[in-house]
Scaffold this active site. Structure first.
Site, PDB file in Angstrom:
ATOM      1  N   ARG A 316       0.862  -1.185   0.000  1.00 58.71           N
ATOM      2  CA  ARG A 316       0.000   0.000   0.000  1.00 58.71           C
ATOM      3  C   ARG A 316       0.896   1.232   0.000  1.00 58.71           C
ATOM      4  O   ARG A 316       1.472   1.604   1.016  1.00 58.71           O
ATOM      5  CB  ARG A 316      -0.882  -0.018   1.257  1.00 58.71           C
ATOM      6  CG  ARG A 316      -1.993   1.002   1.257  1.00 58.71           C
ATOM      7  CD  ARG A 316      -2.597   1.109   2.651  1.00 58.71           C
ATOM      8  NE  ARG A 316      -1.731   1.874   3.535  1.00 58.71           N
ATOM      9  CZ  ARG A 316      -1.580   1.645   4.829  1.00 58.71           C
ATOM     10  NH1 ARG A 316      -2.195   0.646   5.410  1.00 58.71           N
ATOM     11  NH2 ARG A 316      -0.778   2.410   5.558  1.00 58.71           N
ATOM     12  N   HIS A 320      -3.734   4.263   4.595  1.00 58.93           N
ATOM     13  CA  HIS A 320      -4.824   3.283   4.665  1.00 58.93           C
ATOM     14  C   HIS A 320      -6.110   3.909   4.134  1.00 58.93           C
ATOM     15  O   HIS A 320      -6.803   3.323   3.304  1.00 58.93           O
ATOM     16  CB  HIS A 320      -5.010   2.833   6.110  1.00 58.93           C
ATOM     17  CG  HIS A 320      -6.203   1.957   6.327  1.00 58.93           C
ATOM     18  ND1 HIS A 320      -6.282   0.671   5.849  1.00 58.93           N
ATOM     19  CD2 HIS A 320      -7.377   2.198   6.961  1.00 58.93           C
ATOM     20  CE1 HIS A 320      -7.453   0.139   6.178  1.00 58.93           C
ATOM     21  NE2 HIS A 320      -8.136   1.053   6.846  1.00 58.93           N
ATOM     22  N   TYR A 329       4.000   5.447  11.462  1.00 60.66           N
ATOM     23  CA  TYR A 329       4.294   4.057  11.816  1.00 60.66           C
ATOM     24  C   TYR A 329       5.166   3.309  10.812  1.00 60.66           C
ATOM     25  O   TYR A 329       5.488   2.150  11.031  1.00 60.66           O
ATOM     26  CB  TYR A 329       2.997   3.267  12.043  1.00 60.66           C
ATOM     27  CG  TYR A 329       2.006   3.322  10.885  1.00 60.66           C
ATOM     28  CD1 TYR A 329       2.135   2.486   9.781  1.00 60.66           C
ATOM     29  CD2 TYR A 329       0.931   4.204  10.910  1.00 60.66           C
ATOM     30  CE1 TYR A 329       1.239   2.539   8.727  1.00 60.66           C
ATOM     31  CE2 TYR A 329       0.020   4.260   9.867  1.00 60.66           C
ATOM     32  CZ  TYR A 329       0.178   3.427   8.788  1.00 60.66           C
ATOM     33  OH  TYR A 329      -0.719   3.478   7.743  1.00 60.66           O
TER      34      TYR A 329
END
Length: 425
Positions: A316, A320, A329
Site C-alpha cells: 500500500r 490506509h 508508523y
C-alpha cells in the site's frame, strides 16, 4: 528394577539444573535457565528454563523464502513458470496494452478521488495506489457470470467489472449507500465491515453449487481482515462444502498501522493448508502473474475442485485511508524500496522491450487519463443531495408505527433549522 544411589541422583539433578533439562520436549535450557534464575531467585532455574524452552519449541518457524509466483520481474523481464504459463499463453500484445491501460486509468481515477477528498468533496477515500496489478490481473481473470465480493478498496476490480468509476464515489460523498445495482455487473456493493464479505461470498458460492451452475465466486479482503473470525469461518464452510469460491487476499503489508509481523507467524497463503485447500502466494505487483494465478484458481473451482486462497504480495503505497498518516508508523525507505517494484512501470518496461507499443499509445492514454479525471471531478461536484427522508422508506415492507414516529421526529428536527435561518441566526 534399577536402584539409583543418592550420589548419582544428586549429580543428575545438578546437571539438570545447569542445563534446564527437566524432561520437557524441546528443552534447551542453558540461556533460558540462567536468565530466569537471575530475575527470580525463588524460582528454580530448571523450571524456568523448561517453561521458556517449551514456549520456544511451540512457536512455529517462519518460511525462510516463501514461494512466489512471478512472471514479470520489476525490470519487466518475462520469466517462465511451467505451472502457470499455460494460463497466459494466449495473451496477445493488444491484451497486454489493455492491462496497462486498465492500471493507468484506475490509478488516475484513484488519485482524483484522493484529491477530491482533500478538497472537501468526499468524506473519506481508501486509495489503491500500488495495488493496481493485483486488482486488474485478478479482475480480468473473471467471467461475466462469476460473482465478485469486494471490500472498499477494489476500485480496479470494479473497473474490470464495468462499474462506472463515478458510481463508486457516491457512498464516500454521503449521497447514497452504494451507487450501483450489484446484479447488473455481478459485483457486490462495497463492504465496510472488515471480513464479512468472505462469508457472503461463501454462502453465494454454496448456492451456485446447489443451482448446478459452473460459475465461480471471487472474494477480496486484506491482510488485516485475515485475522477476523469471519474469514476463518468462511474458509471452513467453503472447504467442508467444496464451494467454488476464491479467497483473494491483498497483502499490502499493513493493516492500518499493524505490520504483518504483528498479525501472523506464517505466510498468509499457508493458512489454507489447515482448512484443506490450496494456497498460493503471487507477486501482487505483477499483473500477468495475478491474471494467471486467478485464472488457475477460478478454473479449478468451476470444475468442482473447491476453494483456493491467493495471497497477492503487494504494498500500500499511500495511506490506509485519507484519515490516516502512514508516516507515524512506517519509514520512507520501505516505501522507496517498493516504488522500484511499481506495477505500472514494470509492464511498461516489458511492453517497450518487446516492442509491443510506441509513444503514440502512451500519448493517447495520457489524454484519456486527463479526460477521465475531468469527468470524475464534474460528476462528483454535480451529485445531488439525497432525499433526507429516504432512509425511512424501505425499513419495512409495510407501514410501521415506530418508523412513522421517528419520521415525524426527524421532520420536526429538520424544520427547526428553517426557523433559525428565517430569523437570520
Amino acid at each position: 528394577m534399577t536402584v539409583e544411589s543418592t550420589a548419582a541422583r544428586k549429580a543428575r539433578r545438578s546437571a539438570g539444573s545447569k542445563t534446564g533439562d527437566t524432561g520437557t520436549p524441546g528443552g534447551t535450557g542453558t540461556e533460558a535457565a540462567g536468565t530466569a534464575g537471575a530475575a527470580s531467585p525463588k524460582r528454580t532455574s530448571s523450571t524456568a528454563g523448561a517453561k521458556r524452552a517449551t514456549r520456544t519449541a511451540r512457536a512455529p518457524k517462519r518460511d525462510a523464502e516463501p514461494q512466489l509466483v512471478q512472471l514479470l520481474t520489476p525490470e519487466g523481464e518475462r520469466v517462465r513458470n511451467a505451472e502457470f504459463d499455460p494460463y497466459v499463453a494466449g495473451v496477445t500484445p493488444e491484451e497486454l496494452r489493455g492491462l496497462y491501460r486498465d492500471m493507468v486509468l484506475t490509478r488516475r481515477f484513484d488519485a482524483e478521488a484522493t484529491a477530491l477528498q482533500r478538497q472537501g468533496e468526499l468524506g473519506l477515500w481508501a486509495s489503491l495506489l500500488g495495488q493496481e496489478a493485483a486488482q486488474i490481473g485478478s479482475g480480468r481473470a473473471t467471467r461475466a457470470d462469476d460473482y465478485v465480493f469486494p471490500t472498499y478498496r477494489e476500485h480496479g476490480v470494479a473497473w474490470c467489472r464495468g462499474v462506472d468509476p463515478t458510481n463508486l464515489l457516491g457512498m464516500f460523498r454521503g449521497v447514497n449507500n452504494g451507487g450501483w445495482d450489484p446484479n447488473s455487473n455481478n459485483f457486490h456493493l462495497y463492504t465496510i465491515v472488515i471480513g464479512s464479505q468472505a462469508l457472503h461470498a461463501t454462502g453465494y458460492a454454496m448456492g451456485i453449487t446447489m443451482d448446478g451452475a459452473d460459475s465461480a465466486v471471487l472474494a477480496y479482503f486484506g491482510d488485516g481482515a485475515s485475522s477476523q473470525g469471519d474469514v476463518m469461518e468462511a474458509f471452513n464452510f467453503a472447504a467442508v462444502y467444496n464451494a467454488p469460491v476464491i479467497f483473494f487476499c491483498q497483502n499490502n503489508q499493513w493493516a492500518i498501522s499493524e505490520s504483518n509481523e504483528k498479525q501472523t507467524r506464517v505466510p498468509l497463503y499457508r493458512r489454507a493448508e489447515g482448512f484443506g485447500f490450496p494456497g498460493v502466494r503471487v507477486d501482487g505487483n505483477d499483473v500477468l502473474a495475478s491474471l494467471a494465478v486467478t485464472r488457475w484458481a477460478l478454473e479449478r473451482a468451476r470444475r468442482g475442485e473447491g476453494p483456493a486462497l491467493i495471497e497477492a504480495f503487494t504494498y500500500r503505497m499511500g495511506a490506509h485511508t485519507t484519515s490516516d498518516d502512514p508516516s507515524r508508523y512506517r519509514h520512507d525507505d520501505e516505501r522507496i524500496a517498493w516504488e522500484a517494484k511499481d506495477p505500472i512501470l514494470r509492464l511498461r518496461r516489458h511492453l517497450e522491450a518487446a516492442h509491443h507499443t510506441d509513444e503514440g499509445f502512451f500519448a493517447e492514454l495520457e489524454a484519456e487519463s486527463e479526460a477521465l479525471g475531468k469527468r470524475v471531478r464534474e460528476v462528483v461536484r454535480a451529485m445531488p443531495d439525497p432525499d433526507r427522508f429516504a432512509l425511512f422508506e424501505h425499513a419495512y415492507a409495510e407501514g410501521h408505527a415506530l418508523v412513522d414516529e421517528e419520521r415525524a421526529q426527524f421532520a420536526a428536527y429538520q424544520a427547526s433549522f428553517a426557523d433559525t435561518e428565517a430569523e437570520g441566526v
